[in-house]
Design an enzyme around this catalytic site. Structure first.
Site, PDB file in Angstrom:
ATOM      1  N   SER A 150       0.980  -0.886  -0.035  1.00  0.00           N
ATOM      2  CA  SER A 150      -0.068  -0.244  -0.034  1.00  0.00           C
ATOM      3  C   SER A 150       1.302   0.863   0.088  1.00  0.00           C
ATOM      4  O   SER A 150       1.726   1.733   0.596  1.00  0.00           O
ATOM      5  CB  SER A 150      -0.856   0.725   1.414  1.00  0.00           C
ATOM      6  OG  SER A 150      -1.262   1.549   1.943  1.00  0.00           O
ATOM      7  N   TYR A 163      -1.398  -1.442  10.218  1.00  0.00           N
ATOM      8  CA  TYR A 163      -1.459  -1.764   8.752  1.00  0.00           C
ATOM      9  C   TYR A 163      -0.753  -1.066   8.006  1.00  0.00           C
ATOM     10  O   TYR A 163       0.376  -1.810   7.515  1.00  0.00           O
ATOM     11  CB  TYR A 163      -3.188  -1.277   8.315  1.00  0.00           C
ATOM     12  CG  TYR A 163      -3.351  -1.333   6.904  1.00  0.00           C
ATOM     13  CD1 TYR A 163      -3.769  -2.646   5.908  1.00  0.00           C
ATOM     14  CD2 TYR A 163      -2.972   0.295   6.217  1.00  0.00           C
ATOM     15  CE1 TYR A 163      -4.059  -2.054   4.941  1.00  0.00           C
ATOM     16  CE2 TYR A 163      -3.295  -0.370   4.559  1.00  0.00           C
ATOM     17  CZ  TYR A 163      -3.928  -1.958   4.038  1.00  0.00           C
ATOM     18  OH  TYR A 163      -3.923  -1.299   2.613  1.00  0.00           O
TER      19      TYR A 163
HETATM   20  P1  NAI Z   1     -10.672  -7.032  -0.386  1.00  0.00           P
HETATM   21  O1  NAI Z   1     -11.104  -7.180   0.660  1.00  0.00           O
HETATM   22  O2  NAI Z   1     -11.677  -6.696  -2.038  1.00  0.00           O
HETATM   23  O3  NAI Z   1      -9.964  -7.766  -0.896  1.00  0.00           O
HETATM   24  C1  NAI Z   1      -9.097  -8.745   0.217  1.00  0.00           C
HETATM   25  C2  NAI Z   1      -9.528 -10.786   0.402  1.00  0.00           C
HETATM   26  O4  NAI Z   1      -8.615 -11.128   1.283  1.00  0.00           O
HETATM   27  C3  NAI Z   1     -11.218 -10.475   0.643  1.00  0.00           C
HETATM   28  O5  NAI Z   1     -11.085 -11.828  -0.414  1.00  0.00           O
HETATM   29  C4  NAI Z   1     -10.844 -11.726   1.608  1.00  0.00           C
HETATM   30  O6  NAI Z   1     -11.751 -12.548   1.764  1.00  0.00           O
HETATM   31  C5  NAI Z   1      -9.304 -12.027   1.497  1.00  0.00           C
HETATM   32  N1  NAI Z   1      -8.403 -13.251   2.705  1.00  0.00           N
HETATM   33  C6  NAI Z   1      -8.933 -11.877   4.059  1.00  0.00           C
HETATM   34  N2  NAI Z   1      -8.721 -12.445   5.417  1.00  0.00           N
HETATM   35  C7  NAI Z   1      -8.009 -13.483   4.626  1.00  0.00           C
HETATM   36  C8  NAI Z   1      -7.459 -14.026   5.120  1.00  0.00           C
HETATM   37  N3  NAI Z   1      -6.841 -14.866   6.534  1.00  0.00           N
HETATM   38  N4  NAI Z   1      -6.680 -15.807   4.231  1.00  0.00           N
HETATM   39  C9  NAI Z   1      -7.195 -15.352   3.669  1.00  0.00           C
HETATM   40  N5  NAI Z   1      -7.932 -14.631   2.497  1.00  0.00           N
HETATM   41  C10 NAI Z   1      -8.021 -13.732   3.385  1.00  0.00           C
HETATM   42  O7  NAI Z   1      -9.679  -5.785  -0.674  1.00  0.00           O
HETATM   43  P2  NAI Z   1      -8.903  -4.915  -1.368  1.00  0.00           P
HETATM   44  O8  NAI Z   1      -8.538  -4.165  -1.349  1.00  0.00           O
HETATM   45  O9  NAI Z   1      -8.649  -6.238  -3.041  1.00  0.00           O
HETATM   46  O10 NAI Z   1      -7.375  -5.773  -0.776  1.00  0.00           O
HETATM   47  C11 NAI Z   1      -5.978  -6.249  -1.041  1.00  0.00           C
HETATM   48  C12 NAI Z   1      -5.320  -6.125  -1.442  1.00  0.00           C
HETATM   49  O11 NAI Z   1      -4.829  -4.255  -1.836  1.00  0.00           O
HETATM   50  C13 NAI Z   1      -4.713  -5.496   0.546  1.00  0.00           C
HETATM   51  O12 NAI Z   1      -3.741  -6.303   0.931  1.00  0.00           O
HETATM   52  C14 NAI Z   1      -4.842  -4.275   0.846  1.00  0.00           C
HETATM   53  O13 NAI Z   1      -4.000  -4.519   2.233  1.00  0.00           O
HETATM   54  C15 NAI Z   1      -4.042  -3.386  -0.258  1.00  0.00           C
HETATM   55  N6  NAI Z   1      -5.039  -2.553  -0.929  1.00  0.00           N
HETATM   56  C16 NAI Z   1      -6.251  -1.703  -0.755  1.00  0.00           C
HETATM   57  C17 NAI Z   1      -6.223  -0.588  -1.157  1.00  0.00           C
HETATM   58  C18 NAI Z   1      -7.819  -0.412  -0.675  1.00  0.00           C
HETATM   59  O14 NAI Z   1      -8.158   1.099  -0.819  1.00  0.00           O
HETATM   60  N7  NAI Z   1      -8.413  -0.900  -1.062  1.00  0.00           N
HETATM   61  C19 NAI Z   1      -5.229   0.134  -0.433  1.00  0.00           C
HETATM   62  C20 NAI Z   1      -3.711  -0.017  -0.673  1.00  0.00           C
HETATM   63  C21 NAI Z   1      -3.929  -1.763  -0.438  1.00  0.00           C
END
Ligand code: NAI
Length: 341
Positions: A150, A163
């Protein structure tokens, strides 16, 4: 890594948001794609979405696992080898969760949940897969490890403490792997997005029972506000294409734009802020004031100048939404201004 067709890819958090976008893009590039995620229903939906997107069903493997659990992660790794015939050539660790609240209000549960998913699962994946990848591919085939971190990795976050700490550690780890894997012919990349159009705003809804003692004020309203913000984020497919281009070109840090210079400016400001932590309090305040004035001038100029990039989008609390980043009302050591009234 430049050739993806026919190779194996393993994506954590692949059932949603950024991870699902990556599954689409690398699947379209001809890779056999494993999506590993903690949520079965989201996995089922994601598989259908991938097939609809044109990825052959036989090239998709969905695995339900809590990847913070080393045994479950190992079982997932074994499953990929069994189904696709080897460890991944490309490991992309994208699973993540976020929780917002004053760092001084954080509980052990807040740290354990966020750092568990954002940092520990990344370590698990690297320790489980990298030896297998080296053994299978060193000097024979291209291989690469990537992690979704991030922009938060570069900044201190008074309301995103766990985070930001996890993401800063992840970045540092990936710089180490980028150097370490070179002699084997492998590479490493860390993707540092800003805002993504994803479901991360809903993460609190599936925070595991064992981590539910939070110090933060969390409600349907805070979740609504977060979802409204993330709705304005970058499209996950576009972000995945930027990552793919970054991996192809050997970038170690990938910023969330086809024009990295626009984000590099923000990176320089963050580095400056950290350098300023070495100054005296008075010197630091004077510099912060000057920096704020310069930024305001730059945004005012951008508003006048058609060719300049627009200032960052503003967001408002939507109907039924609530401010997020506050502490629980009953924490008597927390500044009242930082608490839910
Ligand atoms: P999202 O919630 O759409 O996807 C994240 C996925 O991780 C979910 O499907 C969830 O079920 C899975 N997950 C959570 N805990 C888990 C576990 N213990 N074992 C296996 N899977 C698990 O969120 P997003 O935004 O697509 O997140 C993806 C990455 O992007 C993350 O690392 C987040 O920190 C990063 N990120 C997100 C930003 C945003 O604005 N959404 C900005 C910067 C970074």
């Amino acid at each position: 890594m430049k050739n993806f067709a026919g190779k194996i890819c393993f994506i954590t958090g692949g059932a949603s948001g950024a991870g699902l976008g990556q599954a689409k893009v690398f699947g379209k590039a001809g890779m056999k794609v494993t999506i590993a995620d903690i949520r079965q229903e989201a996995l089922d939906k994601a598989v259908e979405e991938l097939v609809e997107y044109g990825i052959p069903r036989e090239n998709i493997l969905a695995i339900k696992a809590d990847l913070t659990n080393r045994e479950e992660y190992k079982a997932a790794a074994d499953k990929v080898e069994e189904v696709f015939g080897g460890p991944p050539h490309l490991l992309i660790q994208t699973a993540g969760v976020n929780a917002f609240g004053p760092i001084e209000a954080s509980t052990f549960d807040d740290f354990d949940w966020v750092m568990g998913v954002c940092l520990d699962h990344v370590i698990n994946g690297l320790l489980i897969f990298v030896p297998r990848m080296i053994k299978a591919y060193a000097h024979k085939e291209e291989f690469h490890v990537a992690t979704t971190s991030s922009m938060g990795a570069f900044m201190a976050g008074p309301t995103t403490g766990p985070y930001s700490a996890a993401k800063a550690a992840v970045n540092n780890l990936m710089y180490s792997y980028a150097e370490a894997l070179k002699p084997y012919g492998g590479g490493a990349t860390v993707l540092c997005p800003g805002n993504i159009r994803s479901n991360i705003g809903n993460a609190e809804k599936y925070r595991p029972e064992k981590f539910r003692n939070t110090g933060y004020h969390i409600s349907e309203g805070t979740i609504k506000t977060l979802n409204a913000i993330h709705a304005q984020g970058i499209d996950p497919i576009e972000l995945a294409e930027i990552l793919k281009e970054g991996i192809e070109n050997g970038r170690i840090i990938v910023l969330p734009s086809r024009d990295p210079s626009s984000w590099a400016a923000q990176l320089r400001v963050q580095h400056q802020i950290i350098e300023d932590y070495t100054l005296t309090a008075e010197e630091r305040e004077a510099k912060a004031k000057k920096r704020m004035e310069e930024m305001q001038k730059a945004f005012a100029q951008a508003a006048k100048d058609q060719d300049s990039p627009p200032p960052p989008p503003r967001w408002e609390i939507p109907e039924g939404g609530e401010p997020f980043g506050l502490a629980r009302a009953d924490l008597d050591w927390v500044d009242p201004n930082k608490k839910k009234k």
